[in-house]
Design a protein around this motif. Structure first.
Motif, PDB file in Angstrom:
ATOM      1  N   CYS A  35      17.484  37.202 -38.278  1.00  0.00           N
ATOM      2  CA  CYS A  35      17.222  37.391 -36.859  1.00  0.00           C
ATOM      3  C   CYS A  35      16.203  36.007 -36.338  1.00  0.00           C
ATOM      4  N   THR A  36      16.643  35.707 -35.190  1.00  0.00           N
ATOM      5  CA  THR A  36      15.970  34.940 -34.461  1.00  0.00           C
ATOM      6  C   THR A  36      14.582  35.484 -33.899  1.00  0.00           C
ATOM      7  N   VAL A  37      13.461  34.906 -34.349  1.00  0.00           N
ATOM      8  CA  VAL A  37      12.290  35.467 -33.760  1.00  0.00           C
ATOM      9  C   VAL A  37      11.462  34.414 -33.195  1.00  0.00           C
ATOM     10  N   LEU A  38      10.464  34.811 -32.197  1.00  0.00           N
ATOM     11  CA  LEU A  38       9.478  34.046 -31.617  1.00  0.00           C
ATOM     12  C   LEU A  38       8.047  34.259 -32.261  1.00  0.00           C
ATOM     13  N   PRO A  39       7.825  33.325 -32.906  1.00  0.00           N
ATOM     14  CA  PRO A  39       6.295  33.704 -33.544  1.00  0.00           C
ATOM     15  C   PRO A  39       5.228  33.449 -32.710  1.00  0.00           C
ATOM     16  N   ALA A  40       4.223  34.439 -32.511  1.00  0.00           N
ATOM     17  CA  ALA A  40       3.195  34.422 -31.672  1.00  0.00           C
ATOM     18  C   ALA A  40       2.357  33.460 -32.589  1.00  0.00           C
ATOM     19  N   GLY A  41       1.333  32.805 -31.605  1.00  0.00           N
ATOM     20  CA  GLY A  41       0.239  31.999 -32.264  1.00  0.00           C
ATOM     21  C   GLY A  41       0.428  30.569 -31.689  1.00  0.00           C
ATOM     22  N   ARG A  42      -0.487  29.678 -32.384  1.00  0.00           N
ATOM     23  CA  ARG A  42      -0.420  28.281 -32.074  1.00  0.00           C
ATOM     24  C   ARG A  42       0.603  27.368 -32.727  1.00  0.00           C
ATOM     25  N   SER A  43       1.597  27.240 -31.919  1.00  0.00           N
ATOM     26  CA  SER A  43       2.592  26.229 -32.551  1.00  0.00           C
ATOM     27  C   SER A  43       2.356  24.809 -32.066  1.00  0.00           C
ATOM     28  N   LEU A  44       2.875  23.881 -32.342  1.00  0.00           N
ATOM     29  CA  LEU A  44       2.834  22.414 -32.189  1.00  0.00           C
ATOM     30  C   LEU A  44       4.012  21.651 -31.553  1.00  0.00           C
ATOM     31  N   VAL A  45       3.924  20.844 -30.544  1.00  0.00           N
ATOM     32  CA  VAL A  45       4.766  19.977 -30.042  1.00  0.00           C
ATOM     33  C   VAL A  45       4.509  18.804 -30.617  1.00  0.00           C
ATOM     34  N   LEU A  46       5.505  18.085 -31.265  1.00  0.00           N
ATOM     35  CA  LEU A  46       5.442  16.862 -31.940  1.00  0.00           C
ATOM     36  C   LEU A  46       6.341  15.804 -31.427  1.00  0.00           C
ATOM     37  N   VAL A  47       5.908  14.701 -30.912  1.00  0.00           N
ATOM     38  CA  VAL A  47       6.604  13.797 -30.266  1.00  0.00           C
ATOM     39  C   VAL A  47       6.613  12.412 -31.153  1.00  0.00           C
ATOM     40  N   GLY A  48       7.926  12.179 -31.482  1.00  0.00           N
ATOM     41  CA  GLY A  48       8.073  11.042 -32.486  1.00  0.00           C
ATOM     42  C   GLY A  48       8.197  11.253 -33.989  1.00  0.00           C
ATOM     43  N   ASP A  49       8.386  10.569 -34.723  1.00  0.00           N
ATOM     44  CA  ASP A  49       8.622  10.893 -36.220  1.00  0.00           C
ATOM     45  C   ASP A  49       8.020   9.624 -37.092  1.00  0.00           C
ATOM     46  N   ASN A  50       6.862   9.120 -36.782  1.00  0.00           N
ATOM     47  CA  ASN A  50       6.331   8.139 -37.309  1.00  0.00           C
ATOM     48  C   ASN A  50       4.776   7.903 -37.252  1.00  0.00           C
ATOM     49  N   ASP A  51       4.268   7.070 -37.506  1.00  0.00           N
ATOM     50  CA  ASP A  51       2.705   7.034 -37.529  1.00  0.00           C
ATOM     51  C   ASP A  51       2.136   6.678 -35.691  1.00  0.00           C
ATOM     52  N   CYS A  52       3.310   6.485 -34.950  1.00  0.00           N
ATOM     53  CA  CYS A  52       3.023   6.309 -33.890  1.00  0.00           C
ATOM     54  C   CYS A  52       3.160   7.720 -32.858  1.00  0.00           C
ATOM     55  N   GLY A  53       3.581   8.655 -33.741  1.00  0.00           N
ATOM     56  CA  GLY A  53       3.820   9.792 -33.040  1.00  0.00           C
ATOM     57  C   GLY A  53       2.359  10.682 -32.360  1.00  0.00           C
ATOM     58  N   VAL A  54       2.675  11.603 -31.637  1.00  0.00           N
ATOM     59  CA  VAL A  54       1.333  12.309 -31.131  1.00  0.00           C
ATOM     60  C   VAL A  54       1.925  13.707 -30.930  1.00  0.00           C
TER      61      VAL A  54
END
Length: 111
Positions: free
Chosen positions: A82-101
């Motif tokens: 089943c595809t579910v949407l978990p409640a709570g604090r998710s994160l958005v990550l930009v980038g895939d290295n040390d410069c990411g935020v």
């Protein structure tokens, strides 16, 4: 909450500024990931939700805008398929290295 039971009309817009501090024009692929709340057991470490290649002139900055649907960007497929949407604090990550935020996104489900 199972995504099929949600209206899924909420979108998030993210503007990302990319700086080229070098002496030559350059290109970069900006990648945006989502990460489920830490309480969710068995969720992927992160999942790619958007990407865009951009060219940035030397010593300039450029802004790229991403818009994505909350249900599509933050949902996961659980072990019952089943595809579910978990409640709570998710994160958005930009980038895939040390410069990411990263920044948090609070998902509250109202029944």
């Amino acid at each position: 909450m199972v995504v099929d039971r949600l209206p899924c009309t909420e979108n998030i817009t993210v503007d990302i500024e990319v700086a080229n501090t070098g002496k030559v024009d350059g290109g970069h692929v900006v990648m945006v990931y989502s990460k489920s709340p830490s309480e969710v057991i068995g969720a992927p470490a992160k999942q790619l939700v958007a990407f865009q290649r951009m060219k940035v002139p030397a010593r300039k900055t450029a802004v790229v805008e991403f818009e994505f649907n909350v249900c599509k960007a933050f949902s996961i497929v659980e072990k019952t398929a089943c595809t579910v949407l978990p409640a709570g604090r998710s994160l958005v990550l930009v980038g895939d290295n040390d410069c990411g935020v990263s920044f948090p996104v609070q998902i509250n489900l109202i029944y």
